[in-house]
Structure formats: structure tokens, C-alpha cells
Design an enzyme around this catalytic site. Structure first.
Site, mmCIF file in Angstrom:
data_model
loop_
_atom_site.group_PDB
_atom_site.id
_atom_site.type_symbol
_atom_site.label_atom_id
_atom_site.label_comp_id
_atom_site.label_asym_id
_atom_site.label_seq_id
_atom_site.Cartn_x
_atom_site.Cartn_y
_atom_site.Cartn_z
ATOM 1 C CB CYS A 38 -0.992 -0.023 1.159
ATOM 2 S SG CYS A 38 -2.349 1.163 0.946
ATOM 3 C CG HIS A 41 -3.512 -3.303 3.077
ATOM 4 N ND1 HIS A 41 -2.472 -2.932 3.901
ATOM 5 C CD2 HIS A 41 -4.058 -2.163 2.603
ATOM 6 C CE1 HIS A 41 -2.397 -1.610 3.942
ATOM 7 N NE2 HIS A 41 -3.346 -1.121 3.147
ATOM 8 C CD GLU A 97 -1.074 -5.622 5.540
ATOM 9 O OE1 GLU A 97 -0.937 -4.409 5.771
ATOM 10 O OE2 GLU A 97 -1.076 -6.095 4.381
#
Length: 243
Positions: free
Chosen positions: A98, A188, A190
Site C-alpha cells: 500500500c 493489503h 495482511e
């Protein structure tokens, strides 16, 4: 992992207040997704003046997301960008996520600015380019996958010599590779389906200004397990370099 050198997570921001009920922060979610043991991770926050190590003393680098904007050109961003450029030149494995994707692109000569299509947030379908099939990192992903997104700015122009690896309806540059061991991912990997609704809510007012419905986007949130493979594969690349 018993690596001689640590994985450095460049912590460029902190989670939004609405996520206080969810344990951890960007660096914790990234390390967990990579299967990296805490003792083998070094977290460095350049925006707080923390020193950056010599690139050849680290096994790999992951750059987190942030509420900051690359276009702010803060001193810490410029310092981190110079350091990342040196690390890439030395072929240290680097993964920008990001804001980290945008900072890495800027460090390598790309251009970052506001996304002309507005905020991209929620669970979004990402399509990979043909080049991804031959890429050491992105080849671990399917050609079409769901991913969690939350950003206002974008890599508007890729760095010279970079290879485009993926795109979405609102974002032309969801992923890129530069050289043999550096990558950017606008999404993202994660984040999970617990986290992303909070970012949709965070952008509710701006989405309304763009005639987009936050409630509709929240209803479309779904798991994006396939995107998390990116973290595991990056960890493998770093470990291969240490063996």
C-alpha cells in the site's frame, strides 16, 4: 527461523483508532502472515527518527501501509526512499505494501499522486498480468483473486524498467516488480475480513462525496485468503537468500 540477519519491517504508519479492538498492528499482521518469528524481525519506524541499518545487514525488507501520503515529501520519507533505493540496488528482497508500494515506486523513479478514480476500499478483485506467471513472487497467486484494499493515492507512473504485474477496476498498478528482488503491492495481503470494514467506515464521508455507498461496500467484504500467499512466498524468497 535462525537467520543470521533479521527481516526489517519498515513501520511507516499505525492502525486507525477503530482497530483498537483487534490485536496487533501492520507489522504484527505482516510478520504473522509470513510465518516469521518475532525474534527474527526488527521493526523500524523512520517517521519517529529511528535509524536505518546498512542494507547488507538485513535479510529482507517489508514496508507497511500508512495514513501518510507520499506526496507530503516529509523528510523521513525522503530518507527512507534513499535507503530503499540503495537496498534494491544491492538486491535485498523488498516488498512494499500500500503506502509502502507507493514509497518504493517513488524511490525507484515512479510517480505517486491521488487516485483519479477516488478512494479504493473494500474487498476488490485483482487481475494479474501475463508477466506475473513468470515472476518469482506473484506467480504464487492465481490470475484473478480477491484482495483487501484501502488507499487514496496510487502509483500513477511506474518506475522506469518496472514490470506491471496486476490491476483492478479502479487501480492500474496493483502490483509491480523491479529488478530481481523488489516488489510493490497496492493491496493489503495482511488484512482480513475483520479489518477492512473499519477502513470502509473510515472513508464513509469521502465515499458519499463520490456517490458511493459505504454500506454496500461493507456488505461485499469477504475473505481474501489467496492474497495472503504473497506474504508466505516473500518469506520463502528471503529465506532462500539466507540459506
Amino acid at each position: 527461523m535462525n537467520a543470521r540477519r533479521p527481516l526489517v519491517i519498515l513501520k511507516t504508519g499505525r492502525k486507525i483508532p477503530a482497530l483498537e479492538t483487534i490485536a496487533g498492528d501492520y507489522e504484527d499482521w505482516i510478520a504473522a502472515g509470513m510465518g516469521w518469528q518475532p525474534g527474527a524481525v526488527r521493526v523500524i519506524a523512520p517517521d519517529r527518527g529511528e535509524a536505518l541499518p546498512a542494507p547488507d545487514t538485513v535479510a529482507g525488507i517489508a514496508i507497511t501501509g500508512s495514513g501518510s501520503m507520499v506526496t507530503e515529501r516529509a523528510d523521513w520519507m525522503l530518507r527512507a526512499a534513499d535507503w530503499l533505493g540503495d537496498a534494491v540496488q544491492r538486491e535485498v528482497p523488498v516488498l512494499g505494501i500500500c503506502f509502502g508500494h507507493q514509497l518504493l515506486a517513488h524511490a525507484l523513479g515512479g510517480e505517486v499522486d491521488d487516485n483519479p478514480h477516488g478512494v479504493e476500499v473494500g474487498t476488490v478483485e485483482v487481475s494479474l498480468e501475463d508477466a506475473a506467471a513468470e515472476d518469482p513472487l506473484f506467480s504464487a497467486l492465481p490470475t484473478r483473486l480477491w484482495a483487501q484494499l484501502s488507499h487514496r493515492q496510487s502509483v500513477r507512473v511506474l518506475p522506469p524498467g518496472a514490470t506491471l504485474l496486476g490491476a483492478s477496476e479502479m487501480e492500474a498498478h496493483q502490483g509491480f516488480a523491479f529488478g530481481p528482488r523488489a516488489w510493490g503491492a497496492q493491496f493489503h495481503p495482511e488484512f482480513d475480513e475483520r479489518i477492512i470494514p473499519h477502513f470502509v467506515e473510515y472513508y464513509r464521508a469521502i465515499l458519499g462525496e463520490q456517490s458511493r455507498c459505504a454500506d454496500t461496500l461493507k456488505s461485499m467484504v469477504r475473505p481474501a485468503h489467496e492474497s495472503r500467499v504473497l506474504l508466505r512466498r516473500f518469506a520463502e524468497i528471503v529465506r532462500e537468500g539466507e540459506s
